[in-house]
Structure formats: C-alpha cells, structure tokens
Design an enzyme around this catalytic site. Structure first.
Site, PDB file in Angstrom:
ATOM      1  N   GLU A   1       0.693  -1.233  -0.349  1.00 38.12           N
ATOM      2  CA  GLU A   1      -0.063   0.232   0.315  1.00 38.12           C
ATOM      3  C   GLU A   1       0.749   1.060  -0.421  1.00 38.12           C
ATOM      4  O   GLU A   1      -0.287   2.412  -0.211  1.00 38.12           O
ATOM      5  CB  GLU A   1      -1.170  -0.151   0.917  1.00 38.12           C
ATOM      6  CG  GLU A   1      -1.598  -1.196   1.437  1.00 38.12           C
ATOM      7  CD  GLU A   1      -2.874  -0.746  -0.173  1.00 38.12           C
ATOM      8  OE1 GLU A   1      -3.298   0.519  -0.692  1.00 38.12           O
ATOM      9  OE2 GLU A   1      -3.851  -2.338  -0.121  1.00 38.12           O
TER      10      GLU A   1
ATOM     11  N   SER B   1     -24.894 -22.269  56.261  1.00 39.60           N
ATOM     12  CA  SER B   1     -24.243 -22.667  56.776  1.00 39.60           C
ATOM     13  C   SER B   1     -22.798 -22.862  56.582  1.00 39.60           C
ATOM     14  O   SER B   1     -22.227 -23.472  57.434  1.00 39.60           O
ATOM     15  CB  SER B   1     -24.740 -24.213  57.557  1.00 39.60           C
ATOM     16  OG  SER B   1     -26.042 -24.974  58.179  1.00 39.60           O
TER      17      SER B   1
END
Length: 645
Positions: free
Chosen positions: A71, A325
């Site tokens: 490019e 518990s």
C-alpha cells in the site's frame, strides 16, 4: 528562506484552524483478556461497530511488512503524501483520460477512513492535507496504528484485530502470512471481498497480494506463498464472549486484562450451562474459581447470560444472600483460636432455647452427644449456636469484617445468635474470601481479578493451627465421587432459597451457588433444594476441571526460623506412608519433624495421645478409606490416605 517559513506558518495556522477529527480512533470497542492475553470478551463500540484498538505490536511483523509493501512502499520517508506516487498517478490519468492508480499513502487512507468523502479531486486534495496533518501529529507509528485500527473488514468489522477474531477466530498476533494477506486485501473493497459472501474474489485478492506484492516483503517467502495460500474462511466466527459478567465489570473499571484463565473459564461455563438444563426454568447457577495462595480469580460465572427467565444479566456472584451453614467452619476456627474448644470437645445436640430463640436441625432430629468435628461435618445447628453463644455474636461479626467481608444486617440490628445459621447477608465472592484462610494458614485477603493492579498479598489474620484443624475436619471424600484432598462445606438458606458448596485444596478455592435470582424458594424434586443435593455435585465436578494440587509449599507462610529448618526437621508422617493398606487392629501412627505438641487426626477427628510424643495409637472400627493428618504447633499439616481392609 522567508518563503519556506511562510509556508510552514501557513500550514500550522491551517492545522490549528482545521484540526482532524480523531473521534473514530477514540470510540473503539473493548477487548477484555485473560492473564495470558487471550481474548475473553469483546464489547462493541457505539453503534455496534467492532473497532478494536490495534498497534503494530498486536500483529505479526510479516503483516506490517506486507501492508507497507502493498500500500505504501515509500512509507518510511515521505511526510504523509508521496510526491512520486502522486506524480505517477497524475501522469497516468492525463495519458489515459481516467484514473489508473490513486497514489494514496497509508496516511491518506487513514484520513479517508476518519472522514469519508465522495471520490473526486477535491476530496483527494483534502485527504492529502489531512495526511500531512496526521503524520505530523501522530508520527509514522501513529499513522500505522490508526490504519490497523480503522481498516474496514466487511460489515461492522474494523481493524486487524477485529478481522482476525471474526474471520479466523483467534488473536491477530497468531496470523500466518496467508491470513495476514487476506486482511490486508479486504480493505481495498470491503464488501466485495468479504470471504463469507464472495470467497472466490477474496481468495483471488489475497493470492494476488501474496504473489505480486510479497516480493517486496522479505518476511514472506516463496514457500509461504506456496504452502499457505489455501482456502479462505467461508463463515464469520462469533466474537469472544467468555466471562460476560466480569468482562463488563472490567470495562466499567477501565481494565482490559484480568487474572482469569480462558480455557478454565470456558470449561466452567459449559459445566454450569449443562447443570442449568436440568434445573427448573427460573433457577440459576453461579461459580467462582480462585488461586488459593494469590487470591486471583481464575474463572467466574455470574449466571445464565442471555437467559432473561433466569435474570441472566445479573452477576449473582455479587448478589447478597443468606449463606446458610457455610459460616460454621469459620465459627469453629475462631472458637479453637479463642481456646473455647478443640476438635474432640464434646457438645450436646439436643433441644435448647437461647432466650426466645429455639433453633432446630435441618432434619428436625437431634444427634445427642457429639464431638466438634462430628458436629461440623454433619452441619448440626444446635452445637453451632451454642458455640456462638460462648464466642459472642459481636465478636464473630467483627471477625468476619477483619477477614474481609462486612456482614449485612437489617438496619439498626445488632449481631445475634442466628449468625451461626446464616442470619446475615453475604455474597459468593465474600464467602470464598472468608473460607480461604482455612486453607491458607490463617492468611486473609480479598479475591481480585485485575491483572494490572494486584491486591496486597494475604496477611495473617487467624491462628494457623486453628485453621489447619478445621481444614482437616472438612477434608473428606465427596459423597458421589470426585477428586481427593478437597475440604468442603455446604449450606442451605432458610426455605431452600440458596444452595451453597464451598471447597478448597492445596492450590484452589471454589464456590458454587444455586438458587433463584429473585430470592424466592426453589421447587426442586430431585435431591432437594439443598447445598448437598444441588451445589455439592457441581463443586466436585468443578474440581475435576482443575489440575491436581501439588503438595503445598509453605515457604511463604513460615517464620525465618521455620524456613531455616533442615528438610529432616519438616513435619512429615513416617507411618503410614501414602496409599498404605492396613489389615486392621491397632496401628501406631508416627511422625517426624515439626514443632511439638503434635496432634493426630483421622478424617478430621483427633486421636487421644500425649502432646510431647510423636506417635499415637489408632484402632480403625471398620474397613474403608481414611485420611490421616498430623498437625504441629505452627499449624503445619501432613496428610496421607490409607485403606483399611
């Protein structure tokens, strides 16, 4: 000279008067990663655009080399506009009467991506001016990074990282040269070169880039072009979506890297998803897995993401619920620390009233006289309430805060005896924070997930010996099978609203919650809406996802004098050795090393003996598998599994 200064001044004035719009670079998607940098979740930018910030460090070098070669071959020296390319393009246009080549540089392409305009000469001139601005403002590296972030990849995909995830299902760092070539080619015509819609065109563009342009990119060899130019992907991959609850928490905190482990997270999500398929429609699940020593969260499932009937958007690891518990182990550890009891202390499990409070066991029965170890393993309520009555609810609540979890009580209420049975509001993350000291020599520290901002290391907050004694009591086989060496505790809140199972081994800490997000009771027919029936099987399966815990190294937990001990002075069992088979009768358990007094336990129950001695007699009552443990005065523990024939 004056002309040059005038041009520079005019350029600076134009730059200040007409600054480039960089908002697209600022409004990006977010990628949350695990501790190794692997993608967990991607969160889109405004408008649903997958635009992930990308730098050259996020992509392989061969991609950058190919991009520049294809490019902008003179990217390394021009100021943003390549005069040679512009001159060539103008000459070709004048000669042919139409555009042959555009002469765009990477900076000009970035300008077009930031501010799209119609394709004409006026737009080209503006792009050239913007390119000069961008390269002056951002530098070459900044321009390159902007292209890697903004390059269109088809549809709502922008940037190399988004393209790599969508088209190849992996991070951009791992792209091979052929895959890199496809992602460099697509931005030329993003919709016409989408590989899912136009695979032939996409392949041709990629191959052309490899065959024609790659000669300028030395990192891409002829062998690469021959061997790697296979087919292109025919379907778009889904964006990463692991740990959705924690990923959004990380995004809100501005953090991108977590302490999670992506493969473990994926396995835990699959486990809980499978489990939810067997639960009623409005019942959900949540889980947390953490490193016991570092307190780093390795996996977190906050709920049924995407399932509105199960309130999937809620992070149920942060929901305040009754812990049932699950606080009993800590209650007994604090009682041991205070000298109120030992594992072999006898307690009465019989009807009793504490003022107006008359607790009952889950099965409404009573066990009579039991040891503390038996009471804890069987999760009996009356002994726990009696122990809290001796310790003091305010003292217990203060200890919860000291260990990392602020108990939530009704406005204006004081801590009372129901604390022992879950009369307080806590989250799954907080419960694991409270459980961790029992497996880590009494050290307390909050769980955390931020890889870039680690929490302070855990610090001593509970007597190490008391913690080790409770851990020995809780270490026993899972009822329906599972890994050995895990200490675990279940809990069920009042009315079956919440089912809990918490556990730890030498390296890991795991918590499971099952319930309805709206806090109403569950209606479950198989196994009951209890911690044992719903959450414990998931806890056992979660531990199978983890690597076997090594025998813990306690170096970081020791005082300098303890560290200086020779190996022969470390606490260890001389008999039995691991995997011993015993024929029956009385057995003499023997230990060496450690600091006296020593305590011997079998399945968490202490044996009678003389503290100054290093041995104890044990008479197994029946065949089976047992866990033998010895504890020393510093809370050190050594354990082995044996079989009695």
């Amino acid at each position: 000279m004056g002309l040059l200064a005038g041009l520079v001044g005019a350029g600076l004035a134009l730059d200040r008067a007409f600054p480039p719009d960089l908002s697209r670079l600022e409004h990006t998607a977010r990628l949350v990663t695990d501790r190794a940098g692997r993608p967990l979740s991607a969160l889109p930018a405004p408008g649903g655009i997958w635009r992930l910030p990308t730098t050259s460090a996020d992509v392989p070098p061969h991609l950058v080399a190919l991009l520049v070669a294809a490019e902008d071959a003179r990217f390394a020296w021009h100021p943003g506009v390549d005069p040679l390319a512009v001159g060539r393009a103008a000459f070709q246009w004048l000669r042919a009467g139409h555009v042959i080549s555009g002469g765009s540089t990477l900076a000009m392409q970035v300008a077009r991506l930031l501010e799209p305009r119609p394709r004409n000469l006026r737009s080209k001139a503006i792009e050239a001016f913007r390119a000069l601005q961008l390269q002056a403002r951002l530098g070459r590296q900044g321009v390159l990074d902007a292209w890697l972030t903004l390059a269109p990849m088809g549809g709502n995909l922008e940037g190399i990282r988004a393209g790599a995830l969508a088209w190849f299902g992996r991070d951009a760092r791992n792209l091979d040269p052929a895959e890199s070539a496809l992602l460099v080619a697509i931005p030329r015509r993003p919709e016409a070169l989408r590989p899912d819609r136009h695979p032939a065109a996409a392949r041709a563009a990629r191959d052309a880039l490899l065959l024609v342009r790659a000669a300028r990119a030395p990192d891409i060899t002829a062998a690469d072009r021959t061997l790697l130019a296979g087919d292109v992907p025919r379907a778009r991959q889904p964006m990463p979506a692991l740990a959705p609850h924690l990923s959004r928490e990380a995004d809100r905190a501005g953090e991108g890297r977590t302490t999670l482990d992506a493969p473990l997270q994926r396995a835990l999500e699959a486990l809980l998803s499978e489990a939810r398929a067997g639960l009623p429609p409005r019942v959900s699940t949540a889980a947390v897995v953490a490193d016991l020593r570092r307190r780093e969260i390795r996996a977190l499932v906050g709920g049924a993401w995407g399932d509105e009937t199960r309130a999937g958007a809620m992070d149920l690891t942060r929901a305040v619920r009754s812990p049932g518990s699950t606080l009993k182990p800590l209650l007994y550890a604090l009682s041991f620390e205070a000298g109120l009891a030992r594992p072999d202390t006898l307690l009465e499990d019989a009807p009793a009233r504490f003022g107006a409070y008359a607790p009952e066991n889950f099965d409404h029965g009573f066990a009579g006289r039991v040891t503390v170890a038996q009471a804890l393993r069987r999760s009996l309520n009356l002994p726990a309430v009696a122990m809290l009555d001796r310790l003091g609810p305010l003292r217990f609540a203060s200890a919860l805060k000291r260990l990392g979890a602020v108990p939530r009580l009704p406005a204006g209420a004081e801590p009372t005896l129901p604390l022992a049975l879950g009369g307080v509001g806590l989250t799954l993350r907080e419960l694991l924070t409270l459980m961790a000291p029992l497996g880590d020599a009494g050290r307390a520290g909050a769980l955390h997930w931020q890889a870039n901002a680690p929490a302070p290391p855990p610090a001593p907050a509970l007597d190490a010996r008391a913690a080790a004694e409770v851990a020995a009591i809780l270490t026993r086989p899972f009822p329906d099978g599972g890994p050995a060496g895990v200490a675990w505790k279940t809990g069920t809140s009042w009315g079956g609203r919440d089912s809990w199972a918490l556990g730890f081994d030498a390296a890991h800490l795991v918590g499971i919650w099952v319930g309805r997000p709206d806090g109403t009771p569950m209606v479950v027919h198989t196994g009951g809406a209890t911690g044992t029936g719903l959450a414990l099987p998931l806890l056992a399966r979660a531990f199978t996802l983890l690597p076997a815990a090594p025998r813990p190294s306690r170096e970081r937990d020791r005082t300098p004098a303890q560290v200086a001990r020779a190996p022969q002075d470390r606490l260890r069992l001389l008999f039995p050795v691991p995997d011993t088979e015993i024929a029956g009768g009385e057995v003499l358990l023997r230990a060496a090393g450690g600091r006296r007094p020593l305590s011997f336990l079998v399945d968490g129950a202490p044996l009678p003996g003389i503290p100054a001695r290093r041995d104890a007699l044990w008479g197994p009552r029946e065949p089976g598998f047992y866990r033998v443990t010895v504890l020393d005065a510093d809370g050190e523990a050594a354990s082995v599994s044996v079989r009695v024939r």
